[in-house]
Design a protein around this motif. Structure first.
Motif, PDB file in Angstrom:
ATOM      1  N   LYS A   1      -1.034  13.366   7.609  1.00 52.05           N
ATOM      2  CA  LYS A   1      -0.077  14.067   8.175  1.00 52.05           C
ATOM      3  C   LYS A   1      -0.281  15.173   9.039  1.00 52.05           C
ATOM      4  O   LYS A   1       0.369  15.483  10.129  1.00 52.05           O
ATOM      5  N   ALA A   2      -1.540  15.944   8.728  1.00 51.23           N
ATOM      6  CA  ALA A   2      -1.860  16.816   9.614  1.00 51.23           C
ATOM      7  C   ALA A   2      -2.557  16.312  10.902  1.00 51.23           C
ATOM      8  O   ALA A   2      -2.105  17.098  12.040  1.00 51.23           O
ATOM      9  N   LEU A   3      -3.153  15.460  11.016  1.00 54.53           N
ATOM     10  CA  LEU A   3      -3.429  14.658  12.059  1.00 54.53           C
ATOM     11  C   LEU A   3      -2.128  14.440  13.101  1.00 54.53           C
ATOM     12  O   LEU A   3      -2.299  14.591  14.324  1.00 54.53           O
ATOM     13  N   ILE A   4      -1.020  13.726  12.386  1.00 47.21           N
ATOM     14  CA  ILE A   4       0.279  13.505  13.269  1.00 47.21           C
ATOM     15  C   ILE A   4       0.805  14.658  13.731  1.00 47.21           C
ATOM     16  O   ILE A   4       1.162  14.875  14.888  1.00 47.21           O
ATOM     17  N   ASP A   5       0.657  15.520  12.954  1.00 49.80           N
ATOM     18  CA  ASP A   5       1.281  17.186  13.297  1.00 49.80           C
ATOM     19  C   ASP A   5       0.525  17.749  14.476  1.00 49.80           C
ATOM     20  O   ASP A   5       1.191  18.472  15.397  1.00 49.80           O
ATOM     21  N   ARG A   6      -0.652  17.507  14.432  1.00 53.26           N
ATOM     22  CA  ARG A   6      -1.453  17.940  15.408  1.00 53.26           C
ATOM     23  C   ARG A   6      -1.225  17.169  17.043  1.00 53.26           C
ATOM     24  O   ARG A   6      -1.083  17.929  17.721  1.00 53.26           O
TER      25      ARG A   6
ATOM     26  N   ARG B   1      -1.048  -5.350  23.641  1.00 50.85           N
ATOM     27  CA  ARG B   1      -0.384  -4.220  23.040  1.00 50.85           C
ATOM     28  C   ARG B   1      -1.510  -3.204  22.324  1.00 50.85           C
ATOM     29  O   ARG B   1      -2.116  -3.544  21.246  1.00 50.85           O
ATOM     30  N   PRO B   2      -1.999  -2.180  23.163  1.00 49.79           N
ATOM     31  CA  PRO B   2      -2.806  -1.416  22.523  1.00 49.79           C
ATOM     32  C   PRO B   2      -2.663  -0.764  21.032  1.00 49.79           C
ATOM     33  O   PRO B   2      -1.373  -0.722  20.992  1.00 49.79           O
ATOM     34  N   ALA B   3      -3.559  -0.772  20.163  1.00 43.52           N
ATOM     35  CA  ALA B   3      -3.158  -0.423  19.112  1.00 43.52           C
ATOM     36  C   ALA B   3      -4.024   0.941  18.435  1.00 43.52           C
ATOM     37  O   ALA B   3      -5.168   0.847  18.777  1.00 43.52           O
ATOM     38  N   MET B   4      -3.446   1.778  17.596  1.00 41.67           N
ATOM     39  CA  MET B   4      -4.356   2.885  16.845  1.00 41.67           C
ATOM     40  C   MET B   4      -4.000   2.864  15.561  1.00 41.67           C
ATOM     41  O   MET B   4      -2.994   2.379  15.048  1.00 41.67           O
ATOM     42  N   MET B   5      -4.821   3.482  14.769  1.00 36.58           N
ATOM     43  CA  MET B   5      -4.741   3.386  13.192  1.00 36.58           C
ATOM     44  C   MET B   5      -4.624   4.768  12.708  1.00 36.58           C
ATOM     45  O   MET B   5      -5.143   5.794  13.224  1.00 36.58           O
ATOM     46  N   LEU B   6      -3.474   5.225  12.043  1.00 34.72           N
ATOM     47  CA  LEU B   6      -3.302   6.342  11.449  1.00 34.72           C
ATOM     48  C   LEU B   6      -3.800   6.360  10.212  1.00 34.72           C
ATOM     49  O   LEU B   6      -3.294   6.085   9.080  1.00 34.72           O
ATOM     50  N   ALA B   7      -5.294   6.744  10.231  1.00 32.93           N
ATOM     51  CA  ALA B   7      -6.170   6.610   9.236  1.00 32.93           C
ATOM     52  C   ALA B   7      -6.670   7.877   8.673  1.00 32.93           C
ATOM     53  O   ALA B   7      -6.829   8.838   9.317  1.00 32.93           O
ATOM     54  N   GLY B   8      -7.074   7.941   7.079  1.00 29.39           N
ATOM     55  CA  GLY B   8      -7.371   9.171   6.745  1.00 29.39           C
ATOM     56  C   GLY B   8      -7.619   8.741   5.095  1.00 29.39           C
ATOM     57  O   GLY B   8      -7.208   7.754   4.693  1.00 29.39           O
ATOM     58  N   THR B   9      -8.234   9.574   4.423  1.00 28.45           N
ATOM     59  CA  THR B   9      -8.438   9.598   3.161  1.00 28.45           C
ATOM     60  C   THR B   9      -7.428  10.052   2.191  1.00 28.45           C
ATOM     61  O   THR B   9      -7.393   9.756   1.040  1.00 28.45           O
ATOM     62  N   SER B  10      -6.345  10.748   2.903  1.00 27.73           N
ATOM     63  CA  SER B  10      -5.207  11.249   1.915  1.00 27.73           C
ATOM     64  C   SER B  10      -3.988  11.275   2.947  1.00 27.73           C
ATOM     65  O   SER B  10      -4.010  11.451   3.990  1.00 27.73           O
ATOM     66  N   PHE B  11      -2.984  11.325   2.252  1.00 26.68           N
ATOM     67  CA  PHE B  11      -1.668  11.631   3.033  1.00 26.68           C
ATOM     68  C   PHE B  11      -1.771  13.053   3.675  1.00 26.68           C
ATOM     69  O   PHE B  11      -1.297  12.948   4.789  1.00 26.68           O
ATOM     70  N   GLU B  12      -2.412  13.998   3.105  1.00 24.95           N
ATOM     71  CA  GLU B  12      -2.524  15.303   3.482  1.00 24.95           C
ATOM     72  C   GLU B  12      -3.223  15.323   5.037  1.00 24.95           C
ATOM     73  O   GLU B  12      -2.866  16.037   5.842  1.00 24.95           O
ATOM     74  N   HIS B  13      -4.400  14.651   4.962  1.00 27.01           N
ATOM     75  CA  HIS B  13      -5.224  14.541   6.268  1.00 27.01           C
ATOM     76  C   HIS B  13      -4.387  13.900   7.296  1.00 27.01           C
ATOM     77  O   HIS B  13      -4.435  14.289   8.604  1.00 27.01           O
TER      78      HIS B  13
ATOM     79  N   ASP C   1       0.777  -1.017   0.060  1.00 31.99           N
ATOM     80  CA  ASP C   1      -0.047   0.060   0.104  1.00 31.99           C
ATOM     81  C   ASP C   1       0.829   1.285   0.169  1.00 31.99           C
ATOM     82  O   ASP C   1       1.375   1.518   1.171  1.00 31.99           O
ATOM     83  N   PRO C   2       0.852   1.935  -1.195  1.00 32.65           N
ATOM     84  CA  PRO C   2       1.802   3.137  -1.066  1.00 32.65           C
ATOM     85  C   PRO C   2       1.419   4.207  -0.187  1.00 32.65           C
ATOM     86  O   PRO C   2       2.577   4.631   0.598  1.00 32.65           O
ATOM     87  N   LEU C   3       0.189   4.487   0.188  1.00 36.14           N
ATOM     88  CA  LEU C   3      -0.049   5.397   1.150  1.00 36.14           C
ATOM     89  C   LEU C   3       0.445   4.969   2.491  1.00 36.14           C
ATOM     90  O   LEU C   3       0.803   5.867   3.526  1.00 36.14           O
ATOM     91  N   SER C   4       0.464   3.542   2.862  1.00 40.03           N
ATOM     92  CA  SER C   4       0.867   3.256   4.074  1.00 40.03           C
ATOM     93  C   SER C   4       2.307   3.339   4.254  1.00 40.03           C
ATOM     94  O   SER C   4       2.582   3.713   5.403  1.00 40.03           O
ATOM     95  N   ARG C   5       2.961   3.062   3.191  1.00 44.77           N
ATOM     96  CA  ARG C   5       4.473   3.299   3.324  1.00 44.77           C
ATOM     97  C   ARG C   5       4.672   4.755   3.687  1.00 44.77           C
ATOM     98  O   ARG C   5       5.632   5.168   4.743  1.00 44.77           O
ATOM     99  N   GLN C   6       4.120   5.557   2.960  1.00 39.44           N
ATOM    100  CA  GLN C   6       4.162   7.100   3.265  1.00 39.44           C
ATOM    101  C   GLN C   6       3.824   7.599   4.502  1.00 39.44           C
ATOM    102  O   GLN C   6       4.616   8.297   5.083  1.00 39.44           O
ATOM    103  N   ILE C   7       2.743   7.154   4.892  1.00 36.37           N
ATOM    104  CA  ILE C   7       2.251   7.429   6.400  1.00 36.37           C
ATOM    105  C   ILE C   7       3.195   6.861   7.540  1.00 36.37           C
ATOM    106  O   ILE C   7       3.652   7.558   8.248  1.00 36.37           O
ATOM    107  N   GLY C   8       3.357   5.650   7.117  1.00 40.64           N
ATOM    108  CA  GLY C   8       4.479   4.946   8.159  1.00 40.64           C
ATOM    109  C   GLY C   8       5.818   5.624   8.408  1.00 40.64           C
ATOM    110  O   GLY C   8       6.316   5.904   9.566  1.00 40.64           O
ATOM    111  N   ASN C   9       6.288   5.948   7.092  1.00 39.85           N
ATOM    112  CA  ASN C   9       7.752   6.566   7.223  1.00 39.85           C
ATOM    113  C   ASN C   9       7.689   7.938   7.749  1.00 39.85           C
ATOM    114  O   ASN C   9       8.487   8.480   8.412  1.00 39.85           O
ATOM    115  N   TYR C  10       6.534   8.710   7.553  1.00 40.37           N
ATOM    116  CA  TYR C  10       6.520  10.141   8.009  1.00 40.37           C
ATOM    117  C   TYR C  10       6.095   9.940   9.736  1.00 40.37           C
ATOM    118  O   TYR C  10       7.057  10.721  10.280  1.00 40.37           O
TER     119      TYR C  10
END
Length: 316
Positions: A162-167, A148-160, A37-46
């Motif tokens: 990334k903004a979530l992570i930055d917040r 191990r509690p888990a959370m999803m870094l989820a969204g419809t786009s990398f921009e969304h 999943d290209p978006l998964s790679r992008q999110i995970g690395n960021y």
């Protein structure tokens, strides 16, 4: 994680003074990436770079992300790989994708934490096994409870996302002065948490400015730190400003169906500016114990827990 105080103190004092650990730190988190999943790679690395997660805490998988649900058999194979690759010191998971979000009758995050087990399934609309992590003081959930509690870094786009992570990063150690909005709605089927609101105000009113409102929603507010309500769909989110670190969710049956919910997806909260949200992926019925307890969520947050820990500790 220890935080050195950087006040105007002598060097000797600065070297000796630290605050005790109150939450998970970068070394405690493993990031799970789907290499297909290209978006998964992008999110995970960021997320890895932004949160300074050690490279040794990356878990790379390869599987199809086209479907929102995977079978318990498919998950068992993935979980075996995850268990093999997870360093023993890791206490929690950050999942870098949006689909799949469900394993059979469990959410993906719950299945990662507990392992797939039907005792945690609500079918047909009954109670499930209890979470030993509920309202605990544990700072090491895997060491203490083997979960191990888990959370999803989820969204419809990398921009969304990334903004979530930055917040989330902007909220670190910020002690925001926002409001908690607890909504006593007209939706009787989804208003089961309202019975605890008075106690929340009595016990936490000195920690957070807190409003209990007999209304379905709020609008035109610029100070939202917590927003707990119960509706199929929450209107006027676009008129709100959520402070960095804000938690918000709506008690409804299918909020955790991130990409194909017949109701309002929890992603709408994140797109509106919340930093974390919660939702169920199968019919839970209106048992408040299956949803975040506002009083526990806010109490754990006040103690210094991360959003991941505060939400997980709030669900019985």
């Amino acid at each position: 994680m220890f935080i050195s105080l950087s006040a105007a103190l002598p060097v000797e004092a600065q070297n000796r003074i630290s605050l005790p650990r109150t939450s998970l730190g970068p070394n405690d988190i493993a990031v799970i990436i789907n290499e297909n999943d290209p978006l998964s790679r992008q999110i995970g690395n960021y997320y890895l770079q932004a949160r300074q997660i050690p490279e040794t805490n990356i878990i790379k998988l390869r599987f199809s992300s086209k479907l929102s649900i995977i079978t318990p058999k498919e998950f068992k194979q993935l979980k075996a790989t995850i268990d093999q690759l997870t360093p023993k010191h890791v206490q929690a998971f950050a999942v870098a994708w949006t689909t799949p979000y469900r394993v059979g009758c469990m959410s993906l995050t719950s299945a990662l934490a507990f392992g797939f087990d039907k005792k945690y399934c609500a079918e047909p609309c009954g109670s499930t096994a209890l979470s030993p992590y509920f309202n605990s003081s544990s700072l090491y959930p895997y060491d203490d409870y083997k979960l191990r509690p888990a959370m999803m870094l989820a969204g419809t786009s990398f921009e969304h996302i990334k903004a979530l992570i930055d917040r989330g990063i902007r909220s670190d150690y910020s002690f925001p002065k926002g409001q908690a909005y607890l909504m006593n709605t007209s939706d009787k089927a989804r208003n089961s948490r309202a019975t605890s609101f008075t106690q929340a105000a009595e016990e936490l009113g000195e920690l957070f400015p807190l409003q209990i409102l007999a209304a379905d929603y709020i609008s035109e507010r610029k100070d939202v730190l917590f927003y707990f309500t119960g509706l199929k769909k929450v209107p006027m989110l676009e008129t709100l400003y959520f402070l960095p670190g804000a938690l918000a969710d709506h008690l409804t049956s299918a909020g955790g169906m991130l990409t194909d919910s017949p109701q309002m997806s929890s992603l709408r909260w994140l797109e509106a500016g919340a930093t974390a949200s919660y939702g169920t992926v199968v019919e839970p019925c209106s048992f408040s114990q299956k949803f975040p307890s506002p009083i526990v969520t806010m109490f754990q947050y006040a103690l210094g827990a991360s959003a991941l820990e505060a939400y997980w500790k709030s669900v019985a």
